[in-house]
Write an enzyme that holds these catalytic residues in place. Structure first.
Site, PDB file in Angstrom:
ATOM      1  N   GLU A   1       3.151   5.894   4.559  1.00 60.52           N
ATOM      2  CA  GLU A   1       2.459   5.289   3.419  1.00 60.52           C
ATOM      3  C   GLU A   1       2.173   3.827   3.752  1.00 60.52           C
ATOM      4  O   GLU A   1       3.002   3.157   4.373  1.00 60.52           O
ATOM      5  CB  GLU A   1       3.383   5.427   2.192  1.00 60.52           C
ATOM      6  CG  GLU A   1       2.970   4.720   0.940  1.00 60.52           C
ATOM      7  CD  GLU A   1       1.735   5.311   0.280  1.00 60.52           C
ATOM      8  OE1 GLU A   1       0.714   5.367   0.959  1.00 60.52           O
ATOM      9  OE2 GLU A   1       1.794   5.677  -0.907  1.00 60.52           O
ATOM     10  N   ASP A   2       1.036   3.329   3.333  1.00 58.30           N
ATOM     11  CA  ASP A   2       0.733   1.923   3.622  1.00 58.30           C
ATOM     12  C   ASP A   2       1.490   0.982   2.700  1.00 58.30           C
ATOM     13  O   ASP A   2       2.066  -0.001   3.142  1.00 58.30           O
ATOM     14  CB  ASP A   2      -0.785   1.650   3.570  1.00 58.30           C
ATOM     15  CG  ASP A   2      -1.410   2.110   2.260  1.00 58.30           C
ATOM     16  OD1 ASP A   2      -0.784   2.916   1.537  1.00 58.30           O
ATOM     17  OD2 ASP A   2      -2.528   1.675   1.951  1.00 58.30           O
TER      18      ASP A   2
ATOM     19  N   ASP B   1       3.733   0.458  -4.514  1.00 63.63           N
ATOM     20  CA  ASP B   1       3.515  -0.479  -5.621  1.00 63.63           C
ATOM     21  C   ASP B   1       4.367  -0.013  -6.799  1.00 63.63           C
ATOM     22  O   ASP B   1       5.531  -0.385  -6.916  1.00 63.63           O
ATOM     23  CB  ASP B   1       2.014  -0.511  -5.930  1.00 63.63           C
ATOM     24  CG  ASP B   1       1.642  -1.572  -6.954  1.00 63.63           C
ATOM     25  OD1 ASP B   1       2.536  -2.149  -7.585  1.00 63.63           O
ATOM     26  OD2 ASP B   1       0.428  -1.826  -7.146  1.00 63.63           O
TER      27      ASP B   1
ATOM     28  N   PHE C   1      -2.456  -8.589  -4.569  1.00 68.27           N
ATOM     29  CA  PHE C   1      -3.391  -7.536  -4.180  1.00 68.27           C
ATOM     30  C   PHE C   1      -3.723  -7.716  -2.709  1.00 68.27           C
ATOM     31  O   PHE C   1      -4.382  -8.681  -2.318  1.00 68.27           O
ATOM     32  CB  PHE C   1      -4.660  -7.534  -5.035  1.00 68.27           C
ATOM     33  CG  PHE C   1      -5.368  -6.216  -4.951  1.00 68.27           C
ATOM     34  CD1 PHE C   1      -5.071  -5.194  -5.850  1.00 68.27           C
ATOM     35  CD2 PHE C   1      -6.275  -5.959  -3.934  1.00 68.27           C
ATOM     36  CE1 PHE C   1      -5.676  -3.948  -5.741  1.00 68.27           C
ATOM     37  CE2 PHE C   1      -6.890  -4.718  -3.825  1.00 68.27           C
ATOM     38  CZ  PHE C   1      -6.590  -3.714  -4.726  1.00 68.27           C
TER      39      PHE C   1
ATOM     40  N   ASP D   1      -7.529  -1.314   0.943  1.00 69.89           N
ATOM     41  CA  ASP D   1      -8.879  -1.653   0.505  1.00 69.89           C
ATOM     42  C   ASP D   1      -8.894  -2.293  -0.877  1.00 69.89           C
ATOM     43  O   ASP D   1      -7.917  -2.260  -1.625  1.00 69.89           O
ATOM     44  CB  ASP D   1      -9.732  -0.382   0.413  1.00 69.89           C
ATOM     45  CG  ASP D   1      -9.382   0.459  -0.832  1.00 69.89           C
ATOM     46  OD1 ASP D   1      -8.189   0.726  -1.039  1.00 69.89           O
ATOM     47  OD2 ASP D   1     -10.297   0.818  -1.593  1.00 69.89           O
TER      48      ASP D   1
ATOM     49  N   ARG E   1     -10.804  -2.381   4.678  1.00 68.20           N
ATOM     50  CA  ARG E   1      -9.825  -1.543   5.377  1.00 68.20           C
ATOM     51  C   ARG E   1      -9.760  -1.857   6.867  1.00 68.20           C
ATOM     52  O   ARG E   1      -8.727  -1.671   7.509  1.00 68.20           O
ATOM     53  CB  ARG E   1     -10.168  -0.057   5.206  1.00 68.20           C
ATOM     54  CG  ARG E   1      -9.981   0.493   3.808  1.00 68.20           C
ATOM     55  CD  ARG E   1     -10.009   2.015   3.859  1.00 68.20           C
ATOM     56  NE  ARG E   1     -10.271   2.622   2.558  1.00 68.20           N
ATOM     57  CZ  ARG E   1      -9.323   2.920   1.660  1.00 68.20           C
ATOM     58  NH1 ARG E   1      -8.072   2.638   1.925  1.00 68.20           N
ATOM     59  NH2 ARG E   1      -9.640   3.492   0.508  1.00 68.20           N
TER      60      ARG E   1
HETATM   61  C1  PRP Z   1      -2.769   3.141  -2.856  1.00 70.12           C
HETATM   62  C2  PRP Z   1      -1.836   3.005  -1.669  1.00 70.12           C
HETATM   63  C3  PRP Z   1      -0.687   3.893  -2.035  1.00 70.12           C
HETATM   64  C4  PRP Z   1      -0.635   3.823  -3.535  1.00 70.12           C
HETATM   65  C5  PRP Z   1       0.464   2.907  -3.948  1.00 70.12           C
HETATM   66  O1  PRP Z   1      -3.567   4.252  -2.641  1.00 70.12           O
HETATM   67  O2  PRP Z   1      -2.455   3.417  -0.481  1.00 70.12           O
HETATM   68  O3  PRP Z   1      -0.908   5.224  -1.620  1.00 70.12           O
HETATM   69  O4  PRP Z   1      -1.898   3.325  -3.973  1.00 70.12           O
HETATM   70  O5  PRP Z   1       0.529   2.749  -5.347  1.00 70.12           O
HETATM   71  P1  PRP Z   1       1.713   3.254  -6.256  1.00 70.12           P
HETATM   72  O6  PRP Z   1       3.013   2.980  -5.550  1.00 70.12           O
HETATM   73  O7  PRP Z   1       1.540   2.406  -7.495  1.00 70.12           O
HETATM   74  O8  PRP Z   1       1.516   4.706  -6.539  1.00 70.12           O
HETATM   75  P2  PRP Z   1      -4.985   4.462  -3.339  1.00 70.12           P
HETATM   76  O9  PRP Z   1      -4.812   5.393  -4.485  1.00 70.12           O
HETATM   77  O10 PRP Z   1      -5.611   3.127  -3.624  1.00 70.12           O
HETATM   78  O11 PRP Z   1      -5.818   5.258  -2.267  1.00 70.12           O
HETATM   79  P3  PRP Z   1      -6.211   4.859  -0.744  1.00 70.12           P
HETATM   80  O12 PRP Z   1      -4.956   5.094   0.082  1.00 70.12           O
HETATM   81  O13 PRP Z   1      -7.307   5.797  -0.426  1.00 70.12           O
HETATM   82  O14 PRP Z   1      -6.642   3.406  -0.705  1.00 70.12           O
END
Ligand code: PRP
Length: 173
Positions: free
Chosen positions: A94-95, A98, A146, A153, A159
């Site tokens: 996971e990146d 949050d 952010f 992104d 990205r």
């Molecule tokens: C973002 C990020 C995580 C998630 C974290 O994904 O990559 O997967 O939100 O947030 P959380 O801990 O509050 O659930 P996003 O839905 O923006 O999709 P992406 O990976 O395609 O950018």
């Protein structure tokens, strides 16, 4: 407009260390890196090359943010991994964590598929969410800002940046 939070060298060093940690954590068995798209696509590419043991790679697509800068808490599964997870050591890549809602929902689903073990390797953790026991490998405890770049992104932009930067709220730079 943008402030670099982690430059490319800092990221490369830490991802190298994470690769070693993962290598040492799994002495045997089948290892599957399961990347959450889209945000993890650069991280998983670097992490996979920093791991010194056989592994497989697959992906999941979940979306929670849409185009907003705050998490909605709604997780949509858009792609399910084709790989059979049963009996494999699964590391979800996971990146950023949050609210942790994306992971919580996905981990419940993945655990039901009977992997030999289930862990998470997250590059960034805002430490806002209650601790998730499966999060075994973490790159950086990051500020509650952010962040964009290195896969992350805002409205599908940034990205490709080789570093991670804070995006000013009033302007997209
Ligand atoms: C973002 C990020 C995580 C998630 C974290 O994904 O990559 O997967 O939100 O947030 P959380 O801990 O509050 O659930 P996003 O839905 O923006 O999709 P992406 O990976 O395609 O950018």
């Amino acid at each position: 407009m943008r402030r670099v939070v982690y430059d490319a060298d800092t990221i490369a060093r830490r991802v190298g260390e994470l690769g070693q940690e993962v290598t040492e954590a799994y002495a045997g068995g089948e290892l599957l890196l399961l990347g959450l798209l889209k945000g993890s696509f650069i991280f998983i590419a670097d992490l996979a090359r920093a791991i010194g043991r056989p592994l497989q790679v697959d992906f999941m697509v979940a979306s929670s943010y849409g185009n907003a800068t705050a998490s909605s808490g709604n997780v949509r599964l858009l792609y399910d991994p084709a790989t059979d997870l049963a009996g494999k050591h699964v590391v979800v890549v996971e990146d950023i964590i949050d609210t942790g809602r994306t992971l919580q929902r996905l981990l419940t689903l993945l655990a039901s598929r009977r992997p030999a073990s289930l862990a998470v390797c997250a590059l960034l953790d805002k430490k806002m969410a209650p601790p998730i026991p499966e999060v075994r490998f973490t790159g950086f405890e990051c500020p509650n800002a952010f962040l964009v770049g290195y896969g992350l992104d805002h409205a599908e932009r940034y990205r490709h940046l080789p570093f991670i930067a804070e995006l000013a709220q009033e302007s997209d730079g």
